[in-house]
Write an enzyme that holds these catalytic residues in place. Structure first.
Site, PDB file in Angstrom:
ATOM      1  N   ASP A  92       0.868  -1.179   0.000  1.00 58.77           N
ATOM      2  CA  ASP A  92       0.000   0.000   0.000  1.00 58.77           C
ATOM      3  C   ASP A  92       0.904   1.228   0.000  1.00 58.77           C
ATOM      4  O   ASP A  92       1.585   1.502   0.999  1.00 58.77           O
ATOM      5  CB  ASP A  92      -0.907   0.009   1.234  1.00 58.77           C
ATOM      6  CG  ASP A  92      -2.006  -1.049   1.175  1.00 58.77           C
ATOM      7  OD1 ASP A  92      -1.929  -1.941   0.314  1.00 58.77           O
ATOM      8  OD2 ASP A  92      -2.942  -0.971   1.995  1.00 58.77           O
ATOM      9  N   LYS A 154      -6.960   3.441  -2.621  1.00 59.41           N
ATOM     10  CA  LYS A 154      -7.328   3.322  -1.206  1.00 59.41           C
ATOM     11  C   LYS A 154      -7.584   4.708  -0.638  1.00 59.41           C
ATOM     12  O   LYS A 154      -6.869   5.660  -0.970  1.00 59.41           O
ATOM     13  CB  LYS A 154      -6.198   2.613  -0.464  1.00 59.41           C
ATOM     14  CG  LYS A 154      -6.331   2.530   1.045  1.00 59.41           C
ATOM     15  CD  LYS A 154      -5.122   1.804   1.636  1.00 59.41           C
ATOM     16  CE  LYS A 154      -5.084   1.866   3.146  1.00 59.41           C
ATOM     17  NZ  LYS A 154      -3.895   1.179   3.718  1.00 59.41           N
ATOM     18  N   LYS A 183     -10.205   0.275  -1.953  1.00 62.74           N
ATOM     19  CA  LYS A 183     -10.067  -0.085  -0.542  1.00 62.74           C
ATOM     20  C   LYS A 183     -10.482   1.085   0.323  1.00 62.74           C
ATOM     21  O   LYS A 183      -9.931   2.181   0.213  1.00 62.74           O
ATOM     22  CB  LYS A 183      -8.625  -0.492  -0.229  1.00 62.74           C
ATOM     23  CG  LYS A 183      -8.390  -0.838   1.242  1.00 62.74           C
ATOM     24  CD  LYS A 183      -6.964  -1.313   1.477  1.00 62.74           C
ATOM     25  CE  LYS A 183      -6.661  -1.501   2.960  1.00 62.74           C
ATOM     26  NZ  LYS A 183      -5.274  -1.972   3.187  1.00 62.74           N
TER      27      LYS A 183
END
Length: 231
Positions: A92, A154, A183
């Protein structure tokens, strides 16, 4: 409606607190094995420990350029290489927020593409920190992330001024289309909020309250999370 097992398979069970100890990480991994979460998400220094604890039963996710997105591109590439060598399955990475707001689109894409290349096929999720962006900047950040080869966008680090909102998730889903993951992360502390994020278009959730979300899943009514909240 998703079963609890299907829901668990969409949750990154997360512990990114700087003060987390070895025992904390071991407990996180034990919970992940028990519930079969999608991954555990830990700081880079804890990747080898998580990998050893999980023994391939649950994926290991870590963070790059976290939480500010202000590292040099070469630093982020090296961090990605080290994470892969240590056993990370998913990365991430925080988008270069300053460059994004400068309008340096080519640099942003090149920076992210370098991490994608260094990850050698591992899943890449780009953290936008949506609470710091305008709606138009969210759209732009999504497009640049896709152009760089990312697999997910995300919402948040959980360390910024706000977390996931239904509006941000829905906007990100519209921007990336049906084939890129979204996400939702930050402030997802119960099943009702989780339901709202999934209904808005999220395909993965990042949460430290994963067990609480599972426990309340069968009776939860979706909430309208219009206000940003942090972890």
């Amino acid at each position: 409606m998703l079963t609890r097992a299907e829901l668990a398979a969409r949750i990154d069970h997360t512990l990114l607190r700087a003060t987390a100890t070895r025992l904390d990480i071991e407990a996180l991994c034990a919970e992940a094995r028990e519930h079969r979460f999608a991954s555990v998400c830990v700081q880079p220094v804890r990747v080898p420990l998580a990998r050893a604890c999980l023994e391939g039963q649950v994926k290991v996710c870590t963070v790059i350029g976290f939480p500010l997105g202000a590292d040099r591109a070469a630093t982020r590439m090296k961090a990605a290489e080290l994470a892969v060598a240590d056993g990370a399955d998913e990365l991430d990475v925080v988008i270069a927020l300053g460059l994004l707001r400068d309008g340096a689109h080519t640099e942003v894409v090149a920076d992210l593409a370098g991490v994608v290349a260094a990850a050698q096929g591992r899943l890449i999720k780009v953290i936008l920190e949506t609470a710091l962006l305008t709606p138009e900047e969210i759209d732009l950040a999504c497009r640049l992330s896709v152009a760089a080869g990312a697999h997910f966008v995300k919402t948040s680090t959980g360390f910024g001024p706000g977390g996931a909102t239904v509006e941000a998730v829905a906007r990100m889903r519209a921007a990336v289309g049906p084939n890129i993951g979204v996400k939702a992360s930050g402030g997802i502390g119960d099943a009702a909020t989780a339901r709202a994020m999934l209904a808005a278009g999220a395909t993965r959730l990042g949460a430290s309250a994963s067990r609480e979300i599972l426990a309340g899943w069968d009776t939860a009514v979706p909430s309208n999370m219009s206000e940003s909240t942090g972890y």
